[in-house]
Design a protein around this motif. Structure first.
Motif, PDB file in Angstrom:
ATOM      1  N   PRO A 102     -35.838  19.461  32.956  1.00 18.88           N
ATOM      2  CA  PRO A 102     -36.653  19.423  34.183  1.00 18.88           C
ATOM      3  C   PRO A 102     -37.268  20.779  34.525  1.00 18.88           C
ATOM      4  O   PRO A 102     -36.580  21.782  34.551  1.00 18.88           O
ATOM      5  N   PRO A 159     -41.170  18.209  38.065  1.00 19.95           N
ATOM      6  CA  PRO A 159     -39.709  18.075  38.089  1.00 19.95           C
ATOM      7  C   PRO A 159     -39.241  16.615  37.969  1.00 19.95           C
ATOM      8  O   PRO A 159     -38.137  16.355  37.517  1.00 19.95           O
ATOM      9  N   ARG A 160     -40.081  15.693  38.351  1.00 19.42           N
ATOM     10  CA  ARG A 160     -39.723  14.271  38.327  1.00 19.42           C
ATOM     11  C   ARG A 160     -39.837  13.658  36.942  1.00 19.42           C
ATOM     12  O   ARG A 160     -39.214  12.630  36.672  1.00 19.42           O
ATOM     13  N   TYR A 163     -38.280  22.567  37.296  1.00 17.74           N
ATOM     14  CA  TYR A 163     -38.192  22.604  38.748  1.00 17.74           C
ATOM     15  C   TYR A 163     -39.295  23.491  39.307  1.00 17.74           C
ATOM     16  O   TYR A 163     -39.939  24.242  38.581  1.00 17.74           O
ATOM     17  N   ARG A 164     -39.500  23.405  40.614  1.00 16.80           N
ATOM     18  CA  ARG A 164     -40.575  24.165  41.263  1.00 16.80           C
ATOM     19  C   ARG A 164     -40.529  25.644  40.915  1.00 16.80           C
ATOM     20  O   ARG A 164     -41.553  26.263  40.683  1.00 16.80           O
TER      21      ARG A 164
END
Length: 151
Positions: free
Chosen positions: A114, A108-109, A116-117
């Motif tokens: 992105p 995500p970083r 995301y989880r």
């Protein structure tokens, strides 16, 4: 003091009137590039689109448990080179072993769009491996990438 109007914003810079390519967007106005990205090349030549160097296309759609597609198959995911600070809370060993929990925190970083989880959780293992390969490429020194023995 009030915001300048569009007419005032198109007034002269150093005595030369601003044309459409030089005009700055006013607050609330969309900014234009002065050319159309969707139009073909002006000379009629074909435009070859090259994939960014650290990117991959999803082989499988990422859909959540309810079936809602988060990212369709074919979505190009770009990874940018990360720095040590973005590995906060992770160990080099876990990242280099492509540990799932480490990738779940790191991706995500560094991904665009992105991941995301939740998206990482529902990724196909082959797509997760593609992402991991790109991460691993960042960790390898240049000498290892070239196949030459380290000095």
């Amino acid at each position: 003091m009030t915001e300048p109007t569009t007419a005032e914003a198109t007034a002269a810079i150093d005595g030369a009137p601003m044309n459409a390519d030089r005009r700055a967007a006013m607050p609330g106005e969309p900014m234009t590039l002065g050319f159309d990205l969707a139009s073909p090349a002006s000379d009629g030549a074909a435009i070859d689109v090259v994939a960014p160097p650290h990117s991959f296309a999803l082989d499988h759609a990422i859909a959540d448990a309810s079936g809602k597609v988060l990212y369709p198959a074919g979505t190009r995911i770009m990874l940018r080179r990360f720095n040590a600070g973005e590995m906060r809370g992770l160990t080099m060993l876990a990242v280099s072993q492509l540990d799932y929990a480490a990738l779940e925190q790191l991706l995500p970083r560094i991904t665009t769009p992105p991941l995301y989880r939740q998206a990482v959780q529902y990724m196909d293992p082959a797509d997760l491996m593609q992402a991991g390969n790109e991460v691993m490429d960042f960790l390898l020194p240049s000498a290892a990438k070239a196949g030459s023995p380290p000095a």
